[in-house]
Every structure is written in C-alpha cells, then in structure tokens.
Design a protein around this motif. Structure first.
Motif, PDB file in Angstrom:
ATOM      1  N   LEU A 196       1.037  -1.277  -0.123  1.00 40.35           N
ATOM      2  CA  LEU A 196      -0.012  -0.198  -0.189  1.00 40.35           C
ATOM      3  C   LEU A 196       0.792   1.186   0.005  1.00 40.35           C
ATOM      4  N   LEU A 197       0.589   2.136  -1.007  1.00 44.67           N
ATOM      5  CA  LEU A 197       1.359   3.387  -0.958  1.00 44.67           C
ATOM      6  C   LEU A 197       0.542   4.498  -0.386  1.00 44.67           C
ATOM      7  N   ASP A 198       0.450   4.857   0.865  1.00 47.34           N
ATOM      8  CA  ASP A 198      -0.437   5.327   1.679  1.00 47.34           C
ATOM      9  C   ASP A 198      -0.281   7.037   1.643  1.00 47.34           C
ATOM     10  N   ASP A 199      -0.797   7.445   0.428  1.00 45.45           N
ATOM     11  CA  ASP A 199      -0.318   8.761   0.240  1.00 45.45           C
ATOM     12  C   ASP A 199      -1.175   9.144  -0.846  1.00 45.45           C
ATOM     13  N   LYS A 200      -1.552  10.598  -0.792  1.00 44.47           N
ATOM     14  CA  LYS A 200      -2.838  11.033  -1.892  1.00 44.47           C
ATOM     15  C   LYS A 200      -3.837  10.086  -1.678  1.00 44.47           C
ATOM     16  N   GLU A 201      -4.204   9.578  -2.952  1.00 46.71           N
ATOM     17  CA  GLU A 201      -5.440   8.724  -3.333  1.00 46.71           C
ATOM     18  C   GLU A 201      -5.284   7.478  -2.380  1.00 46.71           C
ATOM     19  N   GLY A 202      -4.144   7.136  -2.039  1.00 47.11           N
ATOM     20  CA  GLY A 202      -4.045   5.965  -1.391  1.00 47.11           C
ATOM     21  C   GLY A 202      -4.421   6.209   0.182  1.00 47.11           C
ATOM     22  N   LYS A 203      -4.635   7.247   0.681  1.00 48.80           N
ATOM     23  CA  LYS A 203      -4.944   7.696   2.090  1.00 48.80           C
ATOM     24  C   LYS A 203      -6.338   7.132   2.367  1.00 48.80           C
ATOM     25  N   PRO A 204      -7.541   7.503   1.458  1.00 51.31           N
ATOM     26  CA  PRO A 204      -8.634   7.037   1.610  1.00 51.31           C
ATOM     27  C   PRO A 204      -8.764   5.481   1.654  1.00 51.31           C
ATOM     28  N   VAL A 205      -7.920   4.649   0.351  1.00 48.41           N
ATOM     29  CA  VAL A 205      -7.871   3.395   0.733  1.00 48.41           C
ATOM     30  C   VAL A 205      -7.394   2.615   1.912  1.00 48.41           C
ATOM     31  N   GLY A 206      -6.229   3.405   2.341  1.00 41.17           N
ATOM     32  CA  GLY A 206      -5.758   2.648   3.532  1.00 41.17           C
ATOM     33  C   GLY A 206      -6.544   2.861   4.783  1.00 41.17           C
ATOM     34  N   ILE A 207      -7.362   4.041   4.873  1.00 42.05           N
ATOM     35  CA  ILE A 207      -8.622   4.269   5.923  1.00 42.05           C
ATOM     36  C   ILE A 207      -9.626   3.095   5.729  1.00 42.05           C
ATOM     37  N   HIS A 208      -9.981   2.982   4.515  1.00 40.37           N
ATOM     38  CA  HIS A 208     -10.933   1.864   4.255  1.00 40.37           C
ATOM     39  C   HIS A 208     -10.382   0.322   4.674  1.00 40.37           C
ATOM     40  N   ASP A 209      -9.344  -0.068   4.211  1.00 41.34           N
ATOM     41  CA  ASP A 209      -8.536  -1.061   4.652  1.00 41.34           C
ATOM     42  C   ASP A 209      -8.779  -1.353   6.248  1.00 41.34           C
ATOM     43  N   HIS A 210      -7.935  -0.251   6.752  1.00 37.53           N
ATOM     44  CA  HIS A 210      -7.734  -0.580   8.128  1.00 37.53           C
ATOM     45  C   HIS A 210      -8.851  -0.211   9.003  1.00 37.53           C
ATOM     46  N   ILE A 211      -9.533   0.843   8.647  1.00 37.13           N
ATOM     47  CA  ILE A 211     -10.665   1.116   9.710  1.00 37.13           C
ATOM     48  C   ILE A 211     -12.217   0.558   9.228  1.00 37.13           C
ATOM     49  N   GLY A 212     -12.291   0.875   7.855  1.00 36.07           N
ATOM     50  CA  GLY A 212     -13.554   0.468   7.420  1.00 36.07           C
ATOM     51  C   GLY A 212     -14.805   1.343   7.679  1.00 36.07           C
ATOM     52  N   ARG A 213     -14.518   2.649   8.205  1.00 34.15           N
ATOM     53  CA  ARG A 213     -15.511   3.623   8.327  1.00 34.15           C
ATOM     54  C   ARG A 213     -14.790   4.953   7.977  1.00 34.15           C
ATOM     55  N   ILE A 214     -15.676   5.996   7.371  1.00 36.03           N
ATOM     56  CA  ILE A 214     -14.987   7.214   7.060  1.00 36.03           C
ATOM     57  C   ILE A 214     -14.854   7.875   8.427  1.00 36.03           C
ATOM     58  N   PRO A 215     -13.768   8.622   8.262  1.00 33.90           N
ATOM     59  CA  PRO A 215     -13.595   9.339   9.820  1.00 33.90           C
ATOM     60  C   PRO A 215     -14.406  10.442   9.806  1.00 33.90           C
ATOM     61  N   ILE A 216     -14.586  10.984  11.006  1.00 32.05           N
ATOM     62  CA  ILE A 216     -15.594  12.203  11.144  1.00 32.05           C
ATOM     63  C   ILE A 216     -14.465  13.587  10.973  1.00 32.05           C
ATOM     64  N   ALA A 217     -13.141  13.452  11.604  1.00 32.24           N
ATOM     65  CA  ALA A 217     -12.303  14.386  11.538  1.00 32.24           C
ATOM     66  C   ALA A 217     -10.816  13.885  11.091  1.00 32.24           C
ATOM     67  N   ALA A 218     -10.356  14.817  10.220  1.00 30.32           N
ATOM     68  CA  ALA A 218      -9.221  14.453   9.573  1.00 30.32           C
ATOM     69  C   ALA A 218      -8.134  15.757   9.689  1.00 30.32           C
ATOM     70  N   PHE A 219      -6.828  15.395   9.867  1.00 31.73           N
ATOM     71  CA  PHE A 219      -5.739  16.505  10.145  1.00 31.73           C
ATOM     72  C   PHE A 219      -4.615  15.984   9.387  1.00 31.73           C
ATOM     73  N   GLY A 220      -4.147  17.320   8.509  1.00 31.09           N
ATOM     74  CA  GLY A 220      -3.076  16.912   7.592  1.00 31.09           C
ATOM     75  C   GLY A 220      -2.024  18.330   7.588  1.00 31.09           C
ATOM     76  N   ASN A 221      -1.309  18.326   6.646  1.00 29.29           N
ATOM     77  CA  ASN A 221      -0.444  19.559   6.490  1.00 29.29           C
ATOM     78  C   ASN A 221      -0.080  19.885   5.101  1.00 29.29           C
ATOM     79  N   SER A 222      -0.050  18.550   4.103  1.00 25.70           N
ATOM     80  CA  SER A 222       0.366  18.696   2.783  1.00 25.70           C
ATOM     81  C   SER A 222      -0.511  18.455   1.728  1.00 25.70           C
ATOM     82  N   ASP A 223      -0.526  18.668   0.637  1.00 24.92           N
ATOM     83  CA  ASP A 223      -1.242  17.857  -0.362  1.00 24.92           C
ATOM     84  C   ASP A 223      -1.260  16.327  -0.596  1.00 24.92           C
TER      85      ASP A 223
END
Lengths: 326, 326
Positions: free
Chosen positions: A230-257
């Motif tokens: 898994l390349l967990d960056d950009k489009e890969g982040k929602p993929v990683g979230i679904h794979d590992h968590i299986g729910r959409i977060p209600i809050a997300a925190f970042g700093n870059s594109d």
C-alpha cells in the motif's frame, strides 16, 4: 469511614467541574482555529444535538510527517535510512564502491541524492526490505532512542508538536479513537507511536511492503519484501483508511497536499465532519514552507481548503508553543 | 444521603463477587477445554503472575467461517454470491446464455460449479468487484437481513456459535481486544460483525480487493477492483495480522488448516500463548467433517495441534448448546 465516603463523594462532584474549567488545549492561542476544534467536539459529543455522533463512529485520522512531528530538513524516516546505511556498512564492504552508498558513507548527502529517484529507492530497499519485521523494528528502535535532529539537537521523537499532542488527548478524552494515516512506513511509526502519541500499533496506517511468512529454524518470521502493498499517500490514504478502519473518519488532520484526498474523503461524507491543515509558517520556531517545498508541498490545500470549510492552522499565530522543549 | 452512600458502597463490594460467582461460559460443558480457557485467562490477567500480560498486549484473533459461525453446506459468503447473482440478473440479460450464471439462474448449483475454479472466480468477480464499497455493503446488508440457512431456516447471522459469543465476551471483559482474521472478504464481514459479534470494522481482517479512489459527480467513492490486495488464508493470516494489528496475538482461535499458520505464529512467540481449534464432530446439532471435507479441511491441525499444546474443542462434547435458537 463516613468522612472518607463524604470526601469521595465531594471529589466525584468537583473533579468533572475542574476538568471542565481546565483548558484542554493550553498550547493553542485563543482564536478561530482553537474555537473551531472545540465547537466541533462539543457538537458531535452533546447528546440530543443534531450533530451527535455515537462513540464507535468517532474516528479521527492524523497524518504524521509535518502534522504530528516535523519533516524538515528531510522526512525523518529518510534521515533514519541515511543513518542506517552507516550502521549496516560493515556488513556491506561493496558499498564503499557503489553509489549512492559511497557518498553517504563519505558524509556527502548531496552526492548521494544526485542519482534522483533511483538513489532514493536503493537507499529505501537496503534499509527497509529483506529483513524480518522484528529486525526492522529493532533498527528503528535503536535509531529513535539515540539519533538527534540536526537543528533542534533533540531526539526525533521529541520533535513532536505539543499542540497536536494536546489535541490527540482532547479527542480521546471525548470518546474519539485516534489513528495515524501516513505516507511513512507503517512499521517505522509503530515502534514509537504508542509511547509518543498514545496510538497503539493497530491504529497506525502507513505505506507497507508485502510480507512473506516463513519458518526459520522452525520459528515463524515475516520477511519484508520489496513489493509495495500500500502506498498510503494522496489517493492511497482513503484506501488505507477503508482497508484498516472500514469507516469514514469524522475528522481528519494533515499538513500537505498528500493529505488532500484524506480530508476530501472525510469532509465529503454525510453528517458533521471536520478537516484541518497545519500550515508551516514559523521559520523562527520551526520551519516555513508550502507551495515551493519538495517536502510537504502545500498548494491545493491552501487554495481549496478554506472553500471546503477546512481550518488552516497558522503555526506562528495559533500555537503558543510548538515543542515541549521550547 | 448517608443511606444512599452506604448502599452504593455495599453494591460496589458485592457486584464483583457476584460476577465472579457467575459462570462466564455457560454454554460450555465442564471439562478440559473450558478449564484450559479459564486457566489461560486467569494466568495472563493476574497481576504479579509470571504470565501476566498488560492490557494493550491482550490481542485475540478469531477465524470466522467454521469458528464463529457455520460454513456448511457451503461458505456463507459463497451462498451470498449465488443469491446475489439472482438479484443482479435483471441488469444482466446476457447471463441467461452464459455459464456459470445460466445454471445459477436455473437453480442448478451443481451445473454452475461444474466449471470448477473458473466458475467460482466468475461468480466472485460479478458479485464482489466493480462496484463501490458502499454499494457492496448495501448488497450484503440486504442479504444478511433476509436470507436464511437451507437447513436451520434461520438468518445466517443467527447461525453463530453461542459458546464462541460467550468466549468473545469473556475475553473482552478481561481486557482483551478481539479481532476477526478470516479468509472471507473483509467488507462482507464488517457489515454485520459489530452487531453480531461486538467486533467493530477496524478489528476485522479479511481477504480484500485493491480499492481505487475516484470522484463521481464530485463525490469520493472507492471502487472495488478485481486485484486481490490480501489473501487472508494460511500463510496470509500472519501477514494480515501484522498489517492490521502490528502485534502477535496472545490467543488465536480457528477450526481448519487455513488457520494453522495463524495458530503457529501466535503460539510460537515468547510468553504465555493460547491456541484453540474447533472440531466439527456433531452431525446431529451442526455438521461433522474434518480431513475429507473440501470446506474447512482439518487434518494437519488434528495431527500437530495437540503436540503444540493447542486445545481441540469437540463441539459434540464440549458445547452444551451450539446455537442460541436450539
């Protein structure tokens, strides 16, 4: 006994009031950013509120590099890889003749990076793959216990943002489950994330290599192969979230594109959502960079974030303190 | 006030004693299997014991098919796929002419399976890939809310083993975090695992397809592609455990040779560990099968398990009750 009971009773009444009176985010200056966080948390945790969210759904995801700790002058994981080349060198006499290792061992980082992506990949493969998961974790532990940041002269695990630690605690105190969702390697972070952030290994999502189960002298090990799982960056982040968590977060925190899609995925969903971007604009206390930086590029987020209701945090103005060691 | 306080005090003293007196595993017959479970839990949770394990390390992993619910006459996920072909058929007129769909729609399951692996794959691809994660979950929900087991005439989510539900609760009451680690599809299980087992989506590990992040009319969706991301069976189970959990479980529960490596990985690690295999030997109340069965083959586990100290549970002798509806 009676006195003891009364005392206990009084304490039970007083403690929550004291906690209420205490500022949960003391390193945040009063202002819109801090207020937006507190309003969001109050809205989703107040029973009867139309924005109320049940505890199991209170998922918050945090990028790591540049969001929870610094990422300059280079991603810390890459600085680990550079240091690790030196540690591994005695077992690789051939490196003295081969780039990019030759330059690294001569202390010439610029020379090592002259080879571009090919050099970066060679450094990554040498230090991150081919060994067992246990061996890799041990190398990260040894490094993170001793290596120091070139400017701050502190352990890298001390170069974490005090306001974000307070935010993690504040969210958890309000029933949130906090996850890291980072482009960094999952096992690199797991070694110290629990101690430093209070985030256990099972709540760390990151870039990962395919693992191979193997018996060595009858004992099971997992070998880190060179294939990216898994390349967990950009489009890969929602993929990683679904794979590992299986729910959409209600809050997300970042700093870059690299976090754009994670915030987009989070804040586009139905119900009250929260997106926040940490803007590095404090060259004096930390670093100042955004659109032009190769590390932690932030451009689309600055343009589109405010339109989407995301909070843009100014480290300079919103944070009273950046590091606990200040 | 004083009386109230005293009452409260007394209740605080009495409740734990009552809980201690209650049998945490009422559907388990007294015997070696039940005693082994209770002894293990007491050992790892008693402070001061040499086997004591801190709460964050109390990870227990459970296979699903054949361990938490039945898997005969066919894996329930496959029965979902068969039913789903019928649901999807109106939008696929071409299926009337093409195998294996033609046979399925004619109610001829044997004919559908005559094509072997190729047919199975075609059924899986049609029903599990190409749609968004939300669409897939909705199809599983509709099915699991209505479809019934051919023999028991109950919802599939009712065909869960009462003794294992008690075991899940017992472990959680003792500070364990319980995970599913199954060869079944991760999103197939997540739809109902929280309601049925008390296991939230982020604690479900399973076989998964690569996902693709996409904007449809400006709204983010995740598309389920045909590429397998993780085959969470046999050697894949320790890989899935490391990817998702990042620690070695201290207890693992399975029923087939597909769980062998998970139990091997768990019980080979340093410290007190526990492995358990559910043996389906009760044709009257459920099903009886092991070495010769294509579904849930159990052979190596029966031979090697006892040598490795794994508990082999006889459903016939160890379980007072199999289903809650009995």
């Amino acid at each position: 006994m009676k006195i003891l009971l009364k005392l206990q009773w009084i304490l039970l009444l007083i403690l929550p009031l004291q906690l209420l009176a205490q500022d949960p985010l003391p390193s945040w200056n009063e202002g819109q950013s801090k207020q937006a966080i507190i309003n969001f948390v109050k809205n989703v945790t107040t029973e009867g509120s139309t924005d109320f969210v049940s505890v199991p759904e209170r998922i918050a995801t945090f990028d790591n590099d540049g969001t929870l700790w610094s990422e300059q002058p280079l991603y810390f994981q890459f600085l680990f890889a550079i240091d690790q080349i030196k540690v591994m060198a005695p077992k690789h006499p051939e490196w003295k003749a081969n780039e990019p290792f030759k330059s690294i061992l001569a202390g010439n980082l610029k020379g090592a990076l002259a080879g571009g992506e090919k050099s970066l990949l060679a450094i990554l493969v040498a230090t991150h793959t081919g060994m067992t998961t246990d061996e890799f974790s041990a190398s990260v532990k040894a490094w993170s216990d001793t290596a120091r940041h070139p400017r701050f002269k502190k352990l890298y695990t001390e170069c974490v943002f005090q306001p974000m630690l307070e935010l993690l605690n504040y969210l958890r105190a309000n029933g949130f489950k906090t996850f890291i969702v980072s482009g960094g390697n999952i096992d690199f972070m797991r070694v110290w994330a629990e101690r430093v952030y209070g985030i256990p290994p099972e709540q760390v999502v990151g870039t990962s290599f395919k693992l191979k189960y193997q018996l060595v002298d009858g004992k099971p090990v997992l070998i880190r192969t060179q294939t990216i799982a898994l390349l967990d960056d950009k489009e890969g982040k929602p993929v990683g979230i679904h794979d590992h968590i299986g729910r959409i977060p209600i809050a997300a925190f970042g700093n870059s594109d690299g976090d754009f899609q994670m915030l987009e995925y989070t804040t586009s969903a139905v119900g009250k959502r929260f997106g926040l971007i940490v803007h590095h604009d404090d060259a004096e206390r930390e670093f100042a960079y955004d659109r032009q930086s190769k590390i932690g590029t932030l451009s689309k987020g600055l343009d589109e974030g405010p339109k989407r209701g995301w909070v843009i945090v100014s480290m300079k103005n919103d944070w009273k303190k950046i590091f606990s060691f200040e």
